[in-house]
Motif scaffolding. Structure first.
Motif, short mmCIF file in Angstrom:
data_model
loop_
_atom_site.label_atom_id
_atom_site.label_comp_id
_atom_site.label_asym_id
_atom_site.label_seq_id
_atom_site.Cartn_x
_atom_site.Cartn_y
_atom_site.Cartn_z
N SER A 42 0.82 -1.21 0.00
CA SER A 42 0.00 0.00 0.00
C SER A 42 0.86 1.27 0.00
O SER A 42 0.53 2.25 -0.67
CB SER A 42 -0.94 0.00 1.21
OG SER A 42 -1.75 1.15 1.23
N HIS A 43 1.95 1.26 0.75
CA HIS A 43 2.82 2.44 0.81
C HIS A 43 3.37 2.77 -0.58
O HIS A 43 3.42 3.94 -0.96
CB HIS A 43 3.96 2.19 1.81
CG HIS A 43 4.75 3.42 2.12
ND1 HIS A 43 4.45 4.26 3.16
CD2 HIS A 43 5.86 3.95 1.53
CE1 HIS A 43 5.32 5.25 3.21
NE2 HIS A 43 6.19 5.08 2.22
N ASN A 44 3.76 1.73 -1.33
CA ASN A 44 4.27 1.97 -2.68
C ASN A 44 3.19 2.57 -3.58
O ASN A 44 3.47 3.45 -4.40
CB ASN A 44 4.77 0.66 -3.30
CG ASN A 44 6.09 0.21 -2.70
OD1 ASN A 44 6.83 1.01 -2.14
ND2 ASN A 44 6.38 -1.08 -2.79
N ALA A 45 1.95 2.08 -3.43
CA ALA A 45 0.84 2.62 -4.22
C ALA A 45 0.62 4.09 -3.88
O ALA A 45 0.32 4.91 -4.76
CB ALA A 45 -0.43 1.81 -3.98
N ALA A 46 0.75 4.42 -2.61
CA ALA A 46 0.59 5.82 -2.20
C ALA A 46 1.68 6.69 -2.80
O ALA A 46 1.43 7.83 -3.21
CB ALA A 46 0.61 5.91 -0.68
N GLU A 47 2.90 6.15 -2.86
CA GLU A 47 3.99 6.88 -3.51
C GLU A 47 3.66 7.16 -4.98
O GLU A 47 3.87 8.27 -5.49
CB GLU A 47 5.30 6.07 -3.43
CG GLU A 47 5.91 5.98 -2.03
CD GLU A 47 6.83 7.15 -1.73
OE1 GLU A 47 6.82 8.14 -2.49
OE2 GLU A 47 7.54 7.07 -0.72
N GLN A 48 3.11 6.16 -5.65
CA GLN A 48 2.79 6.31 -7.07
C GLN A 48 1.67 7.33 -7.27
O GLN A 48 1.61 7.99 -8.31
CB GLN A 48 2.37 4.96 -7.65
CG GLN A 48 3.50 3.94 -7.70
CD GLN A 48 2.99 2.56 -8.07
OE1 GLN A 48 2.09 2.41 -8.88
NE2 GLN A 48 3.56 1.54 -7.44
N ALA A 49 0.78 7.45 -6.30
CA ALA A 49 -0.35 8.38 -6.43
C ALA A 49 0.13 9.83 -6.52
O ALA A 49 -0.58 10.68 -7.07
CB ALA A 49 -1.30 8.22 -5.25
N THR A 62 2.73 14.04 2.24
CA THR A 62 3.77 13.43 3.07
C THR A 62 3.29 12.06 3.48
O THR A 62 2.17 11.91 3.98
CB THR A 62 4.04 14.28 4.32
OG1 THR A 62 4.49 15.58 3.94
CG2 THR A 62 5.07 13.62 5.23
N LEU A 63 4.12 11.03 3.30
CA LEU A 63 3.72 9.67 3.66
C LEU A 63 4.46 9.21 4.91
O LEU A 63 5.65 9.47 5.08
CB LEU A 63 4.01 8.70 2.51
CG LEU A 63 3.19 8.92 1.24
CD1 LEU A 63 3.59 7.90 0.17
CD2 LEU A 63 1.70 8.84 1.53
N HIS A 64 3.73 8.52 5.76
CA HIS A 64 4.28 7.98 7.00
C HIS A 64 3.95 6.49 7.06
O HIS A 64 2.77 6.12 7.07
CB HIS A 64 3.68 8.70 8.20
CG HIS A 64 3.99 8.06 9.53
ND1 HIS A 64 5.22 8.19 10.15
CD2 HIS A 64 3.24 7.26 10.34
CE1 HIS A 64 5.20 7.52 11.29
NE2 HIS A 64 4.01 6.94 11.42
N ASP A 65 4.96 5.66 7.07
CA ASP A 65 4.79 4.21 7.24
C ASP A 65 4.58 3.94 8.73
O ASP A 65 5.49 4.13 9.53
CB ASP A 65 6.03 3.48 6.72
CG ASP A 65 5.94 1.97 6.85
OD1 ASP A 65 4.96 1.46 7.44
OD2 ASP A 65 6.86 1.29 6.36
N SER A 66 3.38 3.49 9.09
CA SER A 66 3.09 3.25 10.51
C SER A 66 3.90 2.09 11.06
O SER A 66 4.04 1.94 12.27
CB SER A 66 1.60 2.95 10.71
OG SER A 66 1.25 1.67 10.20
N ARG A 67 4.42 1.23 10.17
CA ARG A 67 5.16 0.02 10.53
C ARG A 67 4.33 -0.91 11.41
O ARG A 67 4.87 -1.71 12.19
CB ARG A 67 6.50 0.36 11.19
CG ARG A 67 7.51 0.94 10.21
CD ARG A 67 8.88 1.09 10.80
NE ARG A 67 8.93 2.16 11.78
CZ ARG A 67 9.89 2.30 12.69
NH1 ARG A 67 10.87 1.42 12.75
NH2 ARG A 67 9.87 3.32 13.52
N THR A 68 3.00 -0.81 11.27
CA THR A 68 2.10 -1.67 12.03
C THR A 68 0.78 -1.72 11.28
O THR A 68 0.71 -1.43 10.08
CB THR A 68 1.97 -1.16 13.48
OG1 THR A 68 1.25 -2.12 14.25
CG2 THR A 68 1.30 0.20 13.55
#
Length: 285
Positions: free
Chosen positions: A92-99, A109-115
């Motif tokens: 999902s994080h990669n998809a958000a980057e592509q968006a 700004t993206l934040h990986d919750s790591r959870t």
């Protein structure tokens, strides 16, 4: 105070009613063969019916870049802070980057919750609290990191079959020695953001007690705790877990949420978990 930024998240969250978790969501999807349901299009009751009657084993799909873009466009305030499920568990994080490439003029700004699940909800609450108080986006990131460091998530499941079929069993199976009849106590490793096994029990009831014991081991007996309780097909499992924890800790806040269908297809119907942290929120101290 007027917020200076908006928050969005993905379908990895299990949102608690009493926290600031009502933000736009980039949905995951549940797939039974050729039939696809986006998060919100299938109820928990319908999911359990399908799991019992549908010969197709369900799979999940991460949000698309378009899903993320739509969530970002649904916000009304300033810059956008996207809080994602652990990149160690989903793309999902990669998809958000592509968006970002289709969001001209929107600062994301993206934040990986790591959870995930209730622990992701805790971090969204931290960000939304910062926004509501007129704090900066950088303050929100600082608060989310503080919440992540002190928060733990533990859960157990009645059967490992669904994790095995979904290919997410990895380190869990390795540490159980492949004995699928044991009930694991699973957490998310803070370093890798992936599942790992921290305990086991011979019965599901014993595993619920073992989850409670993990909190005492982590925080020390008598430490006041905030508890978010997540449950699958049996709500009473969460009530039982709460009572076990209350025997060892003052509970200063608690809330319940049913595990969302996308996460539930990986745990199997009967599952229970807890997200916990000590005392008050970092910004209240």
């Amino acid at each position: 105070m007027t917020p200076t930024f908006s928050i969005i998240t993905d379908g990895g969250i299990d949102a608690f009613p009493s926290l600031l978790n009502d933000v736009p969501v980039a949905p995951f999807s549940v797939n039974f063969g050729s039939q696809t349901y986006k998060l919100g299009q299938i109820s928990r009751a319908e999911l359990y019916r399908q799991l019992e009657t549908n010969p197709e084993h369900p799979t999940s799909s991460q949000p698309t870049p378009q899903d993320w873009a739509e969530a970002a466009r649904a916000t009304a305030v300033g810059d956008v802070l996207g809080v994602t499920i652990s990149a160690g568990l989903s793309g999902s994080h990669n998809a958000a980057e592509q968006a970002r490439s289709v969001l001209d003029g929107v600062n994301v700004t993206l934040h990986d919750s790591r959870t995930l699940s209730g622990a992701q909800a805790f971090q969204v609450h931290a960000a939304a609290t910062a926004a509501a108080r007129g704090e900066s986006l950088e303050t929100a990131l600082t608060w989310m990191r503080a919440v992540h460091e002190e928060t733990e998530i533990y859960f157990t499941i009645e059967t490992l079959e669904y994790l095995r079929r979904g290919g997410r069993i990895g380190r869990v199976t390795a540490t159980l020695g492949g004995l699928l009849n044991l009930k694991p106590v699973i957490t998310v490793d803070k370093a890798t953001g992936a599942y790992t096994n921290v305990g086991r029990a011979r019965t599901y009831k014993g595993a619920i007690e073992a989850v409670a014991q993990q909190l005492t081991t982590r925080y020390g007996e008598g430490t006041p705790l905030r508890l978010g309780l997540m449950y699958g097909s049996v709500r009473e499992d969460a009530d039982a877990l709460l009572e076990h924890v209350r025997q060892r800790h003052p509970v200063v806040w608690h809330d319940f949420v049913g595990v969302n269908p996308v996460l539930n297809i990986h745990t199997g119907p009967r599952a229970v978990g807890v997200v916990a942290a000590p005392g008050n929120w970092p910004w209240e101290r």
